[in-house]
Design a protein around this motif. Structure first.
Motif, mmCIF file in Angstrom:
data_model
loop_
_atom_site.group_PDB
_atom_site.id
_atom_site.type_symbol
_atom_site.label_atom_id
_atom_site.label_comp_id
_atom_site.label_asym_id
_atom_site.label_seq_id
_atom_site.Cartn_x
_atom_site.Cartn_y
_atom_site.Cartn_z
ATOM 1 N N SER A 1 40.576 28.561 84.462
ATOM 2 C CA SER A 1 41.216 27.311 84.851
ATOM 3 C C SER A 1 40.987 26.200 83.832
ATOM 4 C CB SER A 1 40.689 26.867 86.223
ATOM 5 O OG SER A 1 39.267 26.747 86.194
ATOM 6 N N LEU A 2 39.838 26.248 83.179
ATOM 7 C CA LEU A 2 39.524 25.264 82.147
ATOM 8 C C LEU A 2 39.324 25.981 80.813
ATOM 9 C CD1 LEU A 2 36.995 22.917 83.985
ATOM 10 C CD2 LEU A 2 39.397 22.450 83.452
ATOM 11 N N PRO A 3 40.036 25.559 79.776
ATOM 12 C CA PRO A 3 39.864 26.229 78.479
ATOM 13 C C PRO A 3 38.511 25.911 77.876
ATOM 14 C CG PRO A 3 41.320 24.341 78.241
ATOM 15 C CD PRO A 3 41.060 24.495 79.712
ATOM 16 N N PRO A 4 37.874 26.883 77.228
ATOM 17 C CA PRO A 4 36.617 26.609 76.523
ATOM 18 C C PRO A 4 36.874 25.686 75.333
ATOM 19 C CG PRO A 4 37.395 28.825 76.036
ATOM 20 C CD PRO A 4 38.289 28.289 77.111
ATOM 21 N N ARG A 5 35.859 24.929 74.961
ATOM 22 C CA ARG A 5 35.980 23.973 73.858
ATOM 23 C C ARG A 5 34.945 24.297 72.794
ATOM 24 N NH1 ARG A 5 40.938 21.796 74.553
ATOM 25 N NH2 ARG A 5 41.186 20.821 76.626
ATOM 26 N N PRO A 6 35.179 25.304 71.952
ATOM 27 C CA PRO A 6 34.196 25.608 70.896
ATOM 28 C C PRO A 6 34.072 24.437 69.944
ATOM 29 C CG PRO A 6 36.241 26.830 70.548
ATOM 30 C CD PRO A 6 36.346 26.207 71.895
ATOM 31 N N ALA A 7 32.834 24.110 69.620
ATOM 32 C CA ALA A 7 32.578 22.948 68.756
ATOM 33 C C ALA A 7 32.703 23.292 67.283
ATOM 34 C CB ALA A 7 31.191 22.390 69.051
ATOM 35 N N HIS A 8 32.532 24.561 66.948
ATOM 36 C CA HIS A 8 32.612 24.991 65.551
ATOM 37 C C HIS A 8 32.993 26.465 65.539
ATOM 38 C CE1 HIS A 8 28.682 26.500 66.670
ATOM 39 N NE2 HIS A 8 28.290 25.246 66.915
ATOM 40 N N TRP A 9 33.209 26.996 64.337
ATOM 41 C CA TRP A 9 33.730 28.345 64.248
ATOM 42 C C TRP A 9 32.705 29.413 64.629
ATOM 43 C CZ3 TRP A 9 38.316 30.022 64.722
ATOM 44 C CH2 TRP A 9 39.401 29.229 64.345
ATOM 45 N N GLU A 10 31.411 29.152 64.431
ATOM 46 C CA GLU A 10 30.423 30.128 64.897
ATOM 47 C C GLU A 10 30.539 30.315 66.406
ATOM 48 O OE1 GLU A 10 29.732 27.627 62.888
ATOM 49 O OE2 GLU A 10 28.350 28.225 61.274
ATOM 50 N N GLU A 11 30.711 29.226 67.119
ATOM 51 C CA GLU A 11 30.875 29.297 68.574
ATOM 52 C C GLU A 11 32.200 29.954 68.942
ATOM 53 O OE1 GLU A 11 31.095 26.099 72.259
ATOM 54 O OE2 GLU A 11 29.837 25.636 70.509
ATOM 55 N N ALA A 12 33.242 29.666 68.165
ATOM 56 C CA ALA A 12 34.551 30.272 68.440
ATOM 57 C C ALA A 12 34.511 31.786 68.229
ATOM 58 C CB ALA A 12 35.607 29.635 67.540
ATOM 59 N N LEU A 13 33.825 32.233 67.183
ATOM 60 C CA LEU A 13 33.715 33.670 66.934
ATOM 61 C C LEU A 13 32.945 34.361 68.056
ATOM 62 C CD1 LEU A 13 33.029 33.699 63.082
ATOM 63 C CD2 LEU A 13 35.157 34.309 64.255
ATOM 64 N N ASP A 14 31.892 33.711 68.538
ATOM 65 C CA ASP A 14 31.139 34.272 69.654
ATOM 66 C C ASP A 14 32.031 34.385 70.889
ATOM 67 O OD1 ASP A 14 28.391 35.080 70.605
ATOM 68 O OD2 ASP A 14 28.867 33.525 72.077
ATOM 69 N N LEU A 15 32.894 33.399 71.080
ATOM 70 C CA LEU A 15 33.841 33.425 72.191
ATOM 71 C C LEU A 15 34.818 34.601 72.055
ATOM 72 C CD1 LEU A 15 35.134 32.011 74.683
ATOM 73 C CD2 LEU A 15 36.481 30.656 73.058
ATOM 74 N N LEU A 16 35.313 34.817 70.853
ATOM 75 C CA LEU A 16 36.245 35.924 70.627
ATOM 76 C C LEU A 16 35.549 37.270 70.819
ATOM 77 C CD1 LEU A 16 38.195 34.604 67.495
ATOM 78 C CD2 LEU A 16 39.011 34.726 69.852
ATOM 79 N N PHE A 17 34.330 37.385 70.339
ATOM 80 C CA PHE A 17 33.597 38.645 70.487
ATOM 81 C C PHE A 17 33.362 38.970 71.963
ATOM 82 C CE2 PHE A 17 31.373 39.479 66.182
ATOM 83 C CZ PHE A 17 32.499 39.077 65.494
ATOM 84 N N SER A 18 33.173 37.935 72.775
ATOM 85 C CA SER A 18 32.889 38.155 74.191
ATOM 86 C C SER A 18 34.068 38.750 74.938
ATOM 87 C CB SER A 18 32.467 36.834 74.853
ATOM 88 O OG SER A 18 33.569 35.929 74.928
ATOM 89 N N LEU A 19 35.264 38.646 74.379
ATOM 90 C CA LEU A 19 36.444 39.215 75.036
ATOM 91 C C LEU A 19 36.377 40.733 75.094
ATOM 92 C CD1 LEU A 19 39.269 37.033 73.405
ATOM 93 C CD2 LEU A 19 38.153 36.693 75.623
ATOM 94 N N ALA A 20 35.603 41.331 74.208
ATOM 95 C CA ALA A 20 35.504 42.796 74.151
ATOM 96 C C ALA A 20 34.113 43.254 74.566
ATOM 97 C CB ALA A 20 35.833 43.296 72.746
ATOM 98 N N ALA A 21 33.593 42.651 75.643
ATOM 99 C CA ALA A 21 32.251 43.001 76.095
ATOM 100 C C ALA A 21 32.215 44.346 76.803
ATOM 101 C CB ALA A 21 31.714 41.911 77.019
ATOM 102 N N GLU A 22 33.346 44.764 77.400
ATOM 103 C CA GLU A 22 33.345 45.965 78.233
ATOM 104 C C GLU A 22 33.914 47.192 77.539
ATOM 105 O OE1 GLU A 22 35.381 45.040 81.804
ATOM 106 O OE2 GLU A 22 33.962 43.468 82.419
ATOM 107 N N ARG A 23 34.827 47.006 76.599
ATOM 108 C CA ARG A 23 35.469 48.153 75.938
ATOM 109 C C ARG A 23 36.006 47.725 74.588
ATOM 110 N NH1 ARG A 23 41.156 47.999 76.304
ATOM 111 N NH2 ARG A 23 41.962 46.370 77.695
#
Length: 472
Positions: free
Chosen positions: A66-88
């Motif tokens: 419902s609320l979009p995440p607000r990454p403050a920098h690219w290290e945080e954004a990359l961690d956010l992208l990596f989390s999308l593939a936590a299960e497979r």
């Protein structure tokens, strides 16, 4: 690509997809994301802050948050992208990656650091990161030895244009002659059929002239200005006027660095950088001479650019009035046939040998196909050889298998065969092994009965339009 995107294994993986614009890279990647449930994000030209915001919004749409995440920098954004593939294993696709790096030059290093971590939470995540871009000079260096991502990629895929046979099928053209003419204008770029000419396909050879006038010579059609955009989209081109002049010189028949420099009014040293940049961008090819290794011939890689610089650019003022297409084409058609179609047909013949010819055609497996120049001291001239085939015969590699001549508009006869025999004799006198070499004639207009009779005796290989498109 499917194997990379779904491959098992712990930790993140990196892949790179590149290619010139309009080849279908985004279409391919979007289809992959839809088929696998992956994440697809197309970057735009924006500041770092806005790019991070847009990425967060894309992640929210993907996850249903419902609320979009607000990454403050690219290290945080990359961690956010990596989390999308936590299960497979999951493809995480970033299209137009060069746009992001333009304002965040440290991003490749940050990505390398994230991918390089093989412990902790990263080991439990399975993102298959796919970076895509059309800026060929940038994408070509993304995995080079000086790049932070060197040695990190498990996939390096270049999406090329359709081959000339596939292009004819894609355009729905059955007439080989019409297919050559059309390919000499738009090449094998898929987007040019639908988005750029609105599915306007020449109905036949009689319609080809009108088709040119209502599409590429029509300022109201997107394809009319596409060639200029292809240059403008490359970030490494600073002096665009010089780059246009270099391409115009090559399209006009100047294929050596000296000839190009003379045509643009510069020293050869002044154009070395433009030639390198244009090669890195995939807009020029540099082909070594088959018989003179110290000589390189340059050719325009994109047919639409060759057409633009030979026909459109010199007449831009007339075409801008929108009623000058027929007038321009009436006196430019001869230039098109000689400067564009003729050289283009030669390249199609070389492509036929490389990709479609049966190895038995030349008595061995073709390995290297190019053009060449043979000096004739007695006649005080040089012979241009359009199709030179080197290949393997048994355990021997690099054997000369064929020398050939290509003529788009001429019916070929015994004189062409005699010229090829003369070239073989000159090569033999230089110590070249010609015992396996077969003369070959390639024609868009056909052959005389005498030449066909010689082919029947095994003295020459003949390739007409039908064989070029349908035979081996």
């Amino acid at each position: 690509m499917t194997a990379f995107a779904t491959g098992r294994g712990a930790g993140p993986r990196l892949g790179v997809v590149s290619g010139r614009r309009r080849q279908g890279k985004s279409f391919l990647l979007q289809a992959l994301a839809e088929a696998t449930g992956g994440f697809y994000y197309a970057a735009v030209e924006a500041s770092v802050t806005e790019s991070l915001q847009l990425l967060g919004e894309a992640v929210a749409r993907y996850t249903g948050a419902s609320l979009p995440p607000r990454p403050a920098h690219w290290e945080e954004a990359l961690d956010l992208l990596f989390s999308l593939a936590a299960e497979r294993p999951l493809p995480v696709i970033i299209d137009e990656f060069p746009y992001l790096v333009r304002n965040a030059p440290a991003l490749p290093s940050q990505l390398q650091a994230a991918i390089g971590v093989r412990s902790g939470r990263h080991l439990e995540r399975h993102p298959r990161i796919l970076l895509c871009g059309s800026a060929m000079s940038f994408m070509g260096g993304l995995l080079s030895g000086t790049s932070p991502l060197y040695g990190r990629a498990g996939l390096d895929l270049v999406v090329h244009s359709l081959g000339y046979r596939e292009a004819a099928e894609f355009w729905g053209i059955d007439d080989p002659g019409l297919a050559v003419l059309t390919h000499a204008v738009v090449g094998g770029t898929p987007a040019y059929r639908r988005e750029f000419v609105d599915d306007d396909v020449p109905a036949g050879r009689d319609d080809f002239d009108d088709w040119v006038c209502r599409t590429v010579l029509n300022p109201a059609r997107p394809i009319h200005g596409e060639a200029s955009f292809l240059l403008a989209a490359e970030p490494d081109m600073r002096d665009r006027a010089l780059y246009h002049s270099v391409l115009a010189a090559v399209a006009g028949g100047n294929h050596t660095s000296g000839g190009i420099a003379s045509a643009v009014g510069r020293k050869a040293t002044d154009i070395s950088l433009p030639l390198t940049v244009l090669r890195n961008c995939g807009l020029l090819t540099a082909e070594p001479d088959a018989f003179r290794r110290n000589r390189t011939a340059y050719h325009v890689a994109e047919p639409l650019i060759a057409f633009h610089h030979a026909v459109v650019r010199p007449e831009s003022a007339v075409l801008s009035r929108r009623r000058g297409a027929a007038q321009v084409w009436s006196h430019s058609r001869a230039v098109f046939l000689s400067k564009v179609v003729g050289p283009h047909f030669e390249r199609l013949c070389r492509e036929w040998v490389e990709w479609h010819a049966d190895p038995e055609t030349f008595g061995g497996m073709p390995i290297q196909v190019s053009a060449g120049t043979v000096a004739d001291p007695e006649a005080r001239m040089s012979h241009e050889v359009d199709v030179v085939v080197h290949g393997a015969v048994g355990q021997d590699h690099g054997i000369l298998l064929s020398v050939g001549e290509a003529k788009w508009h001429k019916v070929m006869d015994l004189r062409h065969l005699e010229r090829l025999r003369r070239i073989l004799a000159l090569l033999a006198a230089r110590g070249v092994d010609t015992s396996h070499a077969r003369p070959a004639c390639y024609s868009g207009a056909g052959f005389t009965d005498e030449l066909r009779a010689a082919a029947g005796r095994g003295e020459v290989v003949l390739v007409d339009l039908s064989r070029l498109y349908r035979g081996s």
